[in-house]
Design a protein around this motif. Sequence first.
Motif, PDB file in Angstrom:
ATOM      1  N   LYS A   1      22.077  -8.924 -26.145  1.00 20.99           N
ATOM      2  CA  LYS A   1      21.017  -8.397 -25.305  1.00 20.99           C
ATOM      3  C   LYS A   1      19.894  -7.721 -26.391  1.00 20.99           C
ATOM      4  O   LYS A   1      18.885  -7.855 -25.935  1.00 20.99           O
ATOM      5  CB  LYS A   1      21.374  -7.135 -24.343  1.00 20.99           C
ATOM      6  CG  LYS A   1      20.801  -6.323 -23.522  1.00 20.99           C
ATOM      7  CD  LYS A   1      21.117  -5.618 -22.574  1.00 20.99           C
ATOM      8  CE  LYS A   1      20.244  -4.566 -21.950  1.00 20.99           C
ATOM      9  NZ  LYS A   1      20.746  -3.972 -20.620  1.00 20.99           N
TER      10      LYS A   1
ATOM     11  N   ILE B   1      11.553 -10.305 -25.922  1.00 16.26           N
ATOM     12  CA  ILE B   1      11.549 -10.628 -24.272  1.00 16.26           C
ATOM     13  C   ILE B   1       9.973 -10.789 -23.777  1.00 16.26           C
ATOM     14  O   ILE B   1       9.782 -11.425 -23.153  1.00 16.26           O
ATOM     15  CB  ILE B   1      12.181  -9.758 -23.688  1.00 16.26           C
ATOM     16  CG1 ILE B   1      12.826 -10.258 -22.273  1.00 16.26           C
ATOM     17  CG2 ILE B   1      11.639  -8.092 -23.553  1.00 16.26           C
ATOM     18  CD1 ILE B   1      13.852 -11.453 -22.379  1.00 16.26           C
TER      19      ILE B   1
ATOM     20  N   VAL C   1      23.220 -17.594 -22.917  1.00 12.33           N
ATOM     21  CA  VAL C   1      22.276 -17.150 -21.616  1.00 12.33           C
ATOM     22  C   VAL C   1      22.471 -18.053 -20.160  1.00 12.33           C
ATOM     23  O   VAL C   1      22.810 -19.127 -20.502  1.00 12.33           O
ATOM     24  CB  VAL C   1      20.986 -17.006 -21.919  1.00 12.33           C
ATOM     25  CG1 VAL C   1      20.490 -16.082 -23.200  1.00 12.33           C
ATOM     26  CG2 VAL C   1      20.417 -18.510 -22.142  1.00 12.33           C
TER      27      VAL C   1
ATOM     28  N   VAL D   1      17.638  -8.057 -18.482  1.00  9.13           N
ATOM     29  CA  VAL D   1      18.447  -8.712 -19.213  1.00  9.13           C
ATOM     30  C   VAL D   1      19.745  -7.678 -18.816  1.00  9.13           C
ATOM     31  O   VAL D   1      19.640  -6.664 -18.996  1.00  9.13           O
ATOM     32  CB  VAL D   1      18.174  -8.633 -20.893  1.00  9.13           C
ATOM     33  CG1 VAL D   1      19.161  -9.465 -21.650  1.00  9.13           C
ATOM     34  CG2 VAL D   1      16.916  -9.081 -21.142  1.00  9.13           C
TER      35      VAL D   1
END
Length: 294
Positions: free
Chosen positions: A238, A249, A208, A274
């Motif tokens: 993802k 998330i 990331v 994302v």
Amino acid sequence: MHKSGFIAIVGKPNVGKSTLLNALIGQKVAIMSPKPQTTRHRITGVLSADDYQMIFVDTPGMHKGRDLLNKAIDKVAVSSLKDVDMVLFVVDRMKTAAEDFIISYFKGLKKPIFLVVNKIDELDGNKGIDEIIMSYLGTYDFDAYFPVSAKDLTHIDKIKESLIKYLPEGPKYFPPEMKSDQSQTMMMSELIREKILYYTEQEIPHAVAVVIESIYHNEEHGQVDVSALIVVERPTQKQILIGRGGDKIKHIGTEARKEINRILDTKIHLTIWVKVKKDWRNRPSDLKAFGFGE
Ligand SMILES: Nc1nc2c(ncn2[C@@H]2O[C@H](COP(=O)(O)OP(=O)(O)OP(=O)(O)O)[C@@H](O)[C@H]2O)c(=O)[nH]1
Ligand SMILES: [Mg+2]
């Protein structure tokens, strides 16, 4: 007489360099995590007193990296060694080839280098400390040895007391109230990345990059609207990062928001996106866009 100087903190990944920086400064300026390769940039922490200023430079863990991102990161630590007045070499175990690799960079540096044996809270008393220090004797002529626990703040003051003696005469490079040269934007993206490091596993933490896309002072709601983009390398990453029904998330966002509010003392509203950018860690243009390399 006013004294000041720059002090690099170097060592293998995960030995506690960033934890040590925060302990020396007395405030969190660098993110920390149990995953190796947490720090990716050179991060400065400033410790000011009436008659001295120490500028600590936290660096990414040094190791033989393979991809372009890791090569760019390794350069940060190596070039920091050249720019500073003194070096804190942090270790957490007896010497192996990984530490020898780093020590090879010290040869010819002609500046004080100190060995910091961190995580002594995990050792079996003085015997464990002695064993570790002994393994480094004869390899390099360190100027002093500091057994510490950055986590428990054990003997951190001893490092400061010693460093003061070695500091050259110099000006205040930073205003005394300044603790770090990191911008608020950088701190926000780092804190989001820290939560990703904590709450994801395997290859995700390293795949990331976090980019703050916009910061808007919303007068109406009395808060700061922050929009952050998390870049990953593959669609599967993802999916994992977003989690079932967006659970993962959401959790990362909540934890990041809480800490940003606390550390930066602002009320933020955080929106996270994302996006997949195939193989970004090996693309020079992407690396540049995300703040790595020249
Ligand atoms: N037990 C113990 N753990 C520590 C101590 N200092 C740091 N740690 C832990 O070691 C892990 C790594 O700490 P970091 O400060 O992120 O290490 P780092 O050397 O900056 O790592 P990189 O940035 O990846 O090179 C974290 O889980 C810390 O909580 C210590 O004194 N004792
Ligand atoms: Mg670090």
